[in-house]
Enzyme design. Structure first.
Site, PDB file in Angstrom:
ATOM      1  N   LYS A 260     -11.165  48.857  -7.966  1.00 62.20           N
ATOM      2  CA  LYS A 260     -10.170  49.322  -8.889  1.00 62.20           C
ATOM      3  C   LYS A 260      -8.988  49.758  -8.243  1.00 62.20           C
ATOM      4  O   LYS A 260      -8.838  50.356  -7.084  1.00 62.20           O
ATOM      5  CB  LYS A 260     -10.846  50.416  -9.689  1.00 62.20           C
ATOM      6  CG  LYS A 260     -11.924  50.144 -10.629  1.00 62.20           C
ATOM      7  CD  LYS A 260     -12.259  51.323 -11.225  1.00 62.20           C
ATOM      8  CE  LYS A 260     -13.552  51.019 -12.427  1.00 62.20           C
ATOM      9  NZ  LYS A 260     -13.245  50.110 -13.348  1.00 62.20           N
ATOM     10  N   ARG A 334     -23.354  46.183 -16.541  1.00 58.13           N
ATOM     11  CA  ARG A 334     -24.444  45.363 -17.156  1.00 58.13           C
ATOM     12  C   ARG A 334     -25.420  44.825 -16.204  1.00 58.13           C
ATOM     13  O   ARG A 334     -26.322  44.360 -16.701  1.00 58.13           O
ATOM     14  CB  ARG A 334     -23.263  44.055 -17.791  1.00 58.13           C
ATOM     15  CG  ARG A 334     -22.518  43.284 -16.654  1.00 58.13           C
ATOM     16  CD  ARG A 334     -21.351  42.453 -17.103  1.00 58.13           C
ATOM     17  NE  ARG A 334     -20.159  43.239 -17.777  1.00 58.13           N
ATOM     18  CZ  ARG A 334     -19.279  42.935 -18.222  1.00 58.13           C
ATOM     19  NH1 ARG A 334     -19.152  41.628 -18.624  1.00 58.13           N
ATOM     20  NH2 ARG A 334     -18.015  43.383 -18.459  1.00 58.13           N
TER      21      ARG A 334
END
Ligand code: BES
Ligand code: ZN
Ligand code: ZN
Length: 483
Positions: A260, A334
């Site tokens: 990120k 996920r």
């Protein structure tokens, strides 16, 4: 604020009195001459020092969007005024307050409790802001039911504040072990006759073939944990519905090798929000003695960067046996969730929910204040949204469709962990999860993306900057409506 007093004794003490009033009540209220003299029109607050009375305006006809939040606003302005006046003891007679409905009263009292939350344990200098401020607010009521309401609210608020504390705790302290231990210790304080706690770690995950979850943990200095909390009430009649709640517990999300950027990495301590809220729901459900069997499955790890990091291009084998091509290591939640959801389905749930700070895209589509509710069962989704709105949390449904589903195709594995399009990311993440939900559970499952409301960057409603504890209230209401 923890007392509802019936007696008039408190009135005799030298306590600050709070009077909530509407514009049209000014003429009949105590000191109406004084209020008129100062041109107070029941907007905002007014402190009459000589009489030690704090007046707070109630503007019920602001707009039809403000059905409930007007009461939250009143509660917050009471708390702010008392704090700025440095008043630590006050009374408020709620018999005289005009509540449009019982829910409004509930929301008002809840806001008085939840609005007091502060997280300042790391402030070493005691400034006005950080000094511990303990308010003793006595609510007067002739209605015995109000006592019950207060007890209920206190249980829920305790859980909301637990969630806020754990989400706010910085990642150098709240590593995966700290998180799992804290959740476990808190659960052990509950009634051991109906509560069971199991903390599983890497060996168990290997044994269970949780290849997706384990990959995310590969570069971490700490183990991965699957915490299983179980509650089965004793001596309850009838068939108990079995509810399983799964939570994403990323104690920190750097993004992994798909790192990120600096601006997007800050606040990623809040990526454990889903697992934290699952734990909070669990504690509240047990303390409220809900008539359901409840399992909470928390998937806990960080998404670190290091020589052992999993990579974009890796192919992972999930517990359901499906292969996953990793195209972005920042879509890690996920991966953790699908293995936990697989474990959850083995418990044969009647209802299966997951909470996760899953996508920035959900925040883009619904804004920071609203959670996104997804799944295949329209009734179940609507029921969650309705429960949420009833407790003045915001949720909205997001739709799945076959075109979005196709974007998850992989050329070398069964599925890719990200969509091939930059649009619709909240739904494609939900659809990714759905691929791991077996047919018989498809209609029993909803996914709640809480990436927006979990962490508050600028105060709103009852939330100061930091963790909100979002989801406990909605879900408890939802569970209550199931039975
Ligand atoms: N934890 C983030 C999602 C998130 C973003 C939570 C902002 C709270 C606030 C998640 O793991 C993530 O990084 N998602 C990516 C997915 C993308 C790589 C497909 C995202 O949203 O950018
Ligand atoms: Zn991520
Ligand atoms: Zn994440």
């Amino acid at each position: 604020m923890d007392k509802i007093q019936e007696s008039e004794k408190l009135r005799e003490k030298e306590l600050t009195e709070i009077i909530i009033l509407k514009k049209e009540e000014i003429n009949e209220c105590k000191n109406s001459d004084l209020l008129k003299k100062y041109n107070y029109k029941a907007k905002g607050t007014f402190f009459a020092q000589e009489d030690n009375i704090l007046y707070v305006g109630l503007e019920t006809n602001k707009s039809h969007l403000d059905k409930y939040s007007v009461y939250e606003d009143v509660a917050i302005s009471i708390l702010k005024s008392l704090k700025s006046l440095n008043i630590t003891e006050a009374i408020l007679d709620i018999n005289n307050v005009h509540f449009k409905c019982d829910v409004c009263k509930y929301i008002f009292i809840q806001a008085l409790i939840l609005g007091c939350y502060e997280f300042n344990i790391f402030k070493t200098k005691k400034t006005e802001e950080s000094i511990e401020y303990n308010l003793n607010l006595n609510l007067l009521s002739n209605n015995l039911n109000d006592r019950k309401i207060l007890e209920d609210i206190k249980i829920i608020a305790q859980s909301v504040n637990f969630v806020r504390d754990i989400v706010n705790t910085p990642p150098n302290i709240a590593n995966s072990t700290f998180f799992a231990d804290t959740v476990k210790n808190e659960a052990l304080k509950l009634d051991s006759n109906c509560v069971e706690v199991n903390v599983h770690s890497n060996d168990f995950l290997k044994q269970e073939k949780m290849g997706a979850f384990l990959a995310v943990n590969q570069a971490s200095n700490f183990p991965a944990y699957l915490v299983h909390l179980k509650y089965k009430p004793k001596n309850k009649d009838g068939d108990l519905k079995r509810v399983v709640i799964v939570g994403k517990g990323l104690v920190y999300d750097t993004g992994g090798l798909s790192l990120k950027s600096a601006d997007y990495m800050t606040t990623m301590k809040a990526d454990k929000g889903g697992a934290s809220v699952a734990a909070g729901i669990f504690y509240a459900a047990v303390n409220l003695n809900l008539n359901i069997e409840l399992h909470c499955i928390l998937g806990i790890t960080d998404n670190a960067i290091g020589k052992n990091s999993y990579r974009p291009d890796d192919v992972l084998i999930s517990r359901e046996g499906k292969s996953i091509e990793v195209k972005n290591t920042d879509a890690e939640g996920r991966l953790v969730l699908v293995d936990c959801l697989s474990f959850a389905q083995d418990l044969k749930p009647d209802y299966l929910l997951d909470f996760a700070t899953l996508t920035g895209a959900c925040v883009v589509s619904l804004g920071e204040y609203t959670s996104g509710v997804m799944g295949f069962n329209d009734k179940l989704k609507a029921s969650f949204v309705e429960s949420s709105l009833k407790v003045n949390e915001l949720s909205h449904t997001l739709p799945f469709n076959v075109h979005l589903q196709k974007l998850l195709k992989s050329s070398i594995a069964d599925i890719s962990n990200i969509s091939s399009s930059r649009y619709g990311g909240a739904m494609t993440a939900g659809l990714f999860l759905s691929e791991f939900i077996r047919d018989e559970y498809k209609d029993k499952w909803i996914h709640i993306d809480i990436a927006g409301p979990t962490y508050v960057s600028k105060e709103w409603g009852i939330n100061s900057e930091g963790a909100s504890g979002f989801g406990v209230r909605s879900c408890i209401e939802f569970l209550r409506c199931l039975v």
